[in-house]
Design a protein around this motif. Structure first.
Motif, PDB file in Angstrom:
ATOM      1  N   PRO A 120       0.937  -1.306   0.003  1.00  0.00           N
ATOM      2  CA  PRO A 120       0.014   0.071   0.043  1.00  0.00           C
ATOM      3  C   PRO A 120       0.764   1.290   0.136  1.00  0.00           C
ATOM      4  O   PRO A 120       1.759   1.317   0.599  1.00  0.00           O
ATOM      5  N   ALA A 121       0.368   2.160  -0.711  1.00  0.00           N
ATOM      6  CA  ALA A 121       1.421   3.475  -0.712  1.00  0.00           C
ATOM      7  C   ALA A 121       0.886   4.608   0.518  1.00  0.00           C
ATOM      8  O   ALA A 121      -0.070   5.336   0.265  1.00  0.00           O
ATOM      9  N   GLY A 122       1.472   4.295   1.450  1.00  0.00           N
ATOM     10  CA  GLY A 122       1.045   4.965   2.709  1.00  0.00           C
ATOM     11  C   GLY A 122       2.174   5.918   3.204  1.00  0.00           C
ATOM     12  O   GLY A 122       3.442   5.453   2.581  1.00  0.00           O
ATOM     13  N   PRO A 123       2.182   6.850   4.158  1.00  0.00           N
ATOM     14  CA  PRO A 123       3.286   7.743   4.454  1.00  0.00           C
ATOM     15  C   PRO A 123       4.338   6.641   4.996  1.00  0.00           C
ATOM     16  O   PRO A 123       5.510   7.381   5.267  1.00  0.00           O
ATOM     17  N   GLU A 124       4.008   5.487   5.650  1.00  0.00           N
ATOM     18  CA  GLU A 124       5.299   4.898   6.283  1.00  0.00           C
ATOM     19  C   GLU A 124       6.231   4.231   5.549  1.00  0.00           C
ATOM     20  O   GLU A 124       7.275   3.794   5.668  1.00  0.00           O
ATOM     21  N   ASN A 125       5.758   3.972   4.040  1.00  0.00           N
ATOM     22  CA  ASN A 125       6.492   3.272   3.003  1.00  0.00           C
ATOM     23  C   ASN A 125       6.600   4.215   1.679  1.00  0.00           C
ATOM     24  O   ASN A 125       7.323   3.493   0.819  1.00  0.00           O
ATOM     25  N   ALA A 126       6.235   5.206   1.424  1.00  0.00           N
ATOM     26  CA  ALA A 126       6.082   5.797   0.318  1.00  0.00           C
ATOM     27  C   ALA A 126       7.475   6.764   0.042  1.00  0.00           C
ATOM     28  O   ALA A 126       8.094   7.079   1.102  1.00  0.00           O
ATOM     29  N   PRO A 127       7.988   6.582  -1.000  1.00  0.00           N
ATOM     30  CA  PRO A 127       9.325   7.100  -1.452  1.00  0.00           C
ATOM     31  C   PRO A 127       9.337   8.655  -1.334  1.00  0.00           C
ATOM     32  O   PRO A 127       8.154   9.047  -1.786  1.00  0.00           O
ATOM     33  N   GLY A 130      14.615  13.723  -5.694  1.00  0.00           N
ATOM     34  CA  GLY A 130      16.176  13.891  -6.551  1.00  0.00           C
ATOM     35  C   GLY A 130      16.519  15.285  -6.381  1.00  0.00           C
ATOM     36  O   GLY A 130      15.822  16.197  -5.916  1.00  0.00           O
ATOM     37  N   GLU A 131      17.730  15.655  -6.502  1.00  0.00           N
ATOM     38  CA  GLU A 131      18.324  16.928  -6.244  1.00  0.00           C
ATOM     39  C   GLU A 131      18.208  17.607  -7.605  1.00  0.00           C
ATOM     40  O   GLU A 131      18.058  17.020  -8.587  1.00  0.00           O
ATOM     41  N   GLU A 132      18.397  18.884  -7.730  1.00  0.00           N
ATOM     42  CA  GLU A 132      18.454  19.858  -8.770  1.00  0.00           C
ATOM     43  C   GLU A 132      19.900  19.345  -9.750  1.00  0.00           C
ATOM     44  O   GLU A 132      20.703  19.006  -8.898  1.00  0.00           O
ATOM     45  N   GLU A 188      12.972 -11.320  -3.367  1.00  0.00           N
ATOM     46  CA  GLU A 188      11.951 -10.968  -4.244  1.00  0.00           C
ATOM     47  C   GLU A 188      11.760  -9.237  -4.388  1.00  0.00           C
ATOM     48  O   GLU A 188      11.179  -8.779  -3.390  1.00  0.00           O
ATOM     49  N   ILE A 189      12.642  -8.733  -5.153  1.00  0.00           N
ATOM     50  CA  ILE A 189      12.593  -7.233  -4.942  1.00  0.00           C
ATOM     51  C   ILE A 189      12.156  -6.637  -6.254  1.00  0.00           C
ATOM     52  O   ILE A 189      12.352  -7.278  -7.265  1.00  0.00           O
ATOM     53  N   SER A 190      11.870  -5.405  -6.289  1.00  0.00           N
ATOM     54  CA  SER A 190      11.279  -4.733  -7.359  1.00  0.00           C
ATOM     55  C   SER A 190      12.018  -3.281  -7.509  1.00  0.00           C
ATOM     56  O   SER A 190      12.749  -3.058  -6.895  1.00  0.00           O
ATOM     57  N   MET A 191      11.594  -2.682  -8.764  1.00  0.00           N
ATOM     58  CA  MET A 191      12.124  -1.585  -8.890  1.00  0.00           C
ATOM     59  C   MET A 191      11.709  -0.482  -7.650  1.00  0.00           C
ATOM     60  O   MET A 191      12.698   0.131  -6.977  1.00  0.00           O
ATOM     61  N   GLN A 192      10.679  -0.748  -7.426  1.00  0.00           N
ATOM     62  CA  GLN A 192       9.841   0.155  -6.080  1.00  0.00           C
ATOM     63  C   GLN A 192      10.723  -0.085  -4.807  1.00  0.00           C
ATOM     64  O   GLN A 192      11.238   0.721  -4.075  1.00  0.00           O
ATOM     65  N   ASP A 193      10.993  -1.153  -4.618  1.00  0.00           N
ATOM     66  CA  ASP A 193      12.113  -1.591  -3.345  1.00  0.00           C
ATOM     67  C   ASP A 193      13.465  -0.943  -3.531  1.00  0.00           C
ATOM     68  O   ASP A 193      13.695  -0.546  -2.360  1.00  0.00           O
ATOM     69  N   ALA A 194      13.952  -1.002  -4.532  1.00  0.00           N
ATOM     70  CA  ALA A 194      15.270  -0.306  -4.797  1.00  0.00           C
ATOM     71  C   ALA A 194      15.090   1.235  -4.563  1.00  0.00           C
ATOM     72  O   ALA A 194      15.916   1.863  -3.956  1.00  0.00           O
ATOM     73  N   ASN A 239      15.703   6.090  -1.050  1.00  0.00           N
ATOM     74  CA  ASN A 239      14.833   7.205  -0.587  1.00  0.00           C
ATOM     75  C   ASN A 239      14.576   8.224  -1.795  1.00  0.00           C
ATOM     76  O   ASN A 239      14.644   9.276  -1.680  1.00  0.00           O
ATOM     77  N   TYR A 240      14.528   7.450  -3.160  1.00  0.00           N
ATOM     78  CA  TYR A 240      13.986   8.397  -4.238  1.00  0.00           C
ATOM     79  C   TYR A 240      12.564   7.805  -4.613  1.00  0.00           C
ATOM     80  O   TYR A 240      12.037   6.634  -4.195  1.00  0.00           O
ATOM     81  N   SER A 241      11.724   8.934  -5.425  1.00  0.00           N
ATOM     82  CA  SER A 241      10.598   8.439  -5.779  1.00  0.00           C
ATOM     83  C   SER A 241      10.667   7.300  -6.973  1.00  0.00           C
ATOM     84  O   SER A 241      11.911   7.243  -7.506  1.00  0.00           O
ATOM     85  N   ASP A 242       9.775   6.604  -7.363  1.00  0.00           N
ATOM     86  CA  ASP A 242       9.820   5.605  -8.339  1.00  0.00           C
ATOM     87  C   ASP A 242      10.231   6.261  -9.816  1.00  0.00           C
ATOM     88  O   ASP A 242      11.250   5.817 -10.411  1.00  0.00           O
ATOM     89  N   ALA A 243       9.537   7.235 -10.060  1.00  0.00           N
ATOM     90  CA  ALA A 243       9.806   7.771 -11.528  1.00  0.00           C
ATOM     91  C   ALA A 243      11.259   8.560 -11.552  1.00  0.00           C
ATOM     92  O   ALA A 243      12.068   8.388 -12.428  1.00  0.00           O
ATOM     93  N   TYR A 244      11.937   9.274 -10.236  1.00  0.00           N
ATOM     94  CA  TYR A 244      13.176   9.781 -10.397  1.00  0.00           C
ATOM     95  C   TYR A 244      14.162   8.517 -10.328  1.00  0.00           C
ATOM     96  O   TYR A 244      15.273   8.552 -11.058  1.00  0.00           O
ATOM     97  N   PHE A 245      13.899   7.646  -9.635  1.00  0.00           N
ATOM     98  CA  PHE A 245      14.774   6.367  -9.702  1.00  0.00           C
ATOM     99  C   PHE A 245      15.131   5.692 -10.816  1.00  0.00           C
ATOM    100  O   PHE A 245      15.952   5.447 -11.116  1.00  0.00           O
ATOM    101  N   CYS A 246      13.755   5.645 -11.656  1.00  0.00           N
ATOM    102  CA  CYS A 246      13.902   5.032 -13.088  1.00  0.00           C
ATOM    103  C   CYS A 246      14.771   5.807 -13.782  1.00  0.00           C
ATOM    104  O   CYS A 246      15.663   5.588 -14.692  1.00  0.00           O
ATOM    105  N   LYS A 247      14.868   7.223 -13.674  1.00  0.00           N
ATOM    106  CA  LYS A 247      15.593   8.215 -14.596  1.00  0.00           C
ATOM    107  C   LYS A 247      17.152   8.162 -14.187  1.00  0.00           C
ATOM    108  O   LYS A 247      17.965   7.903 -15.078  1.00  0.00           O
ATOM    109  N   LEU A 248      17.310   8.091 -13.024  1.00  0.00           N
ATOM    110  CA  LEU A 248      18.774   7.804 -12.531  1.00  0.00           C
ATOM    111  C   LEU A 248      19.147   6.744 -12.979  1.00  0.00           C
ATOM    112  O   LEU A 248      20.582   6.336 -13.526  1.00  0.00           O
TER     113      LEU A 248
END
Length: 267
Positions: free
Chosen positions: A137-144, A148-150, A177-183, A188-197
């Motif tokens: 679940p996307a809750g405050p306890e586990n949400a990225p 990212g930085e400028e 059993e890991i996913s992109m979201q786990d990484a 401590n990155y958002s999913d989208a920014y991590f994908c970009k990096l």
């Protein structure tokens, strides 16, 4: 048979994507197509698709908005985003949607196949009621929490450090059993920014890189004649040895037992 919905306003893109999926997955998939987000939502309601491949930039209803509606309809649907936006700024709203991965258009065939293999596996697990631990679940306890930085801190040294951190995470966790979201969450990155990096660091997406990393480890383990294929499969993160063998053959051209035998013949 796995039901797949492809949504893209470019007809040529949809057709090309369908051909590539049919080439690799054949009759395993039943594919339907939508040309905008609104049509995608209506088709999803009717077809109950298990996997959705969604272009982000579409008319009427964009891919993120459509995916938000689809996620409300089905918590376990596997969603993959296609985007031509290299900065991923448009994809930030997709955080709570919990997409499996983001594919930058035009996506490489190897990346597409690797992500779809994982999507098919997860769709099968969800059908069996076994994905409770995967889609968190996307809750405050586990949400990225960090986008990212400028691009001011994007020097070569920083990118080298980021790449090293990602590699360290993969080396320590590839057998789980890991996913992109786990990484992304671990760093401590958002999913989208991590994908970009990740794309900047390794020139491929996370799922593709992880798959090849696991297969290289499997090849190393298979050189031990006392280890059977099922044990190797488990040690590199695959609970289903048949699925592992299928992925191994796609990448190496041989099933694991053939590869192991070839190593002993060479020795």
């Amino acid at each position: 048979m796995i039901r797949v919905l492809i949504a893209d306003d470019e007809g040529i893109e949809r057709m090309a994507l369908c051909r590539r999926l049919e080439k690799h997955f054949g009759e395993t998939l039943c594919i339907c197509q939508a040309e905008d987000g609104a049509e995608a939502v209506e088709l999803f309601k009717r077809e109950k698709s298990q996997i959705v491949i969604m272009d982000i930039a579409m008319p009427v209803l964009n891919g993120v908005e459509a995916a938000e509606q689809i996620r409300r309809l089905d918590e376990g649907c596997v969603i993959i985003f296609l985007t031509a936006y290299d900065e991923f700024s448009y994809a930030k709203r997709a955080l709570v949607i919990r997409a499996l991965d983001y594919l930058l258009k035009p996506c490489e065939e190897d990346e597409l196949v690797a992500v779809m293999e994982e999507a098919v596996r997860l769709a099968g697990l969800y059908a069996q009621g076994r994905t409770a631990g995967y889609f968190r679940p996307a809750g405050p306890e586990n949400a990225p929490v960090r986008d990212g930085e400028e691009r001011g801190e994007s020097g070569e040294n920083r990118m080298t450090q980021v790449a090293a951190s990602i590699l360290d995470y993969i080396r320590r966790n590839y057998m789980k059993e890991i996913s992109m979201q786990d990484a992304a969450r671990a760093m401590n990155y958002s999913d989208a920014y991590f994908c970009k990096l990740f794309k900047q660091c390794f020139d491929q997406n996370f799922t593709t890189y992880l798959t090849h990393f696991r297969m290289n480890e499997a090849k190393r383990l298979l050189q031990n004649q006392e280890m059977n294929v099922k044990d190797v499969s488990a040690l590199v993160g695959y609970s289903d040895s048949n699925y592992f063998s299928k992925v191994f053959k796609r990448i190496t051209g041989m099933i694991p037992s053939e590869f192991r035998d070839s190593q002993f013949i060479q020795k």
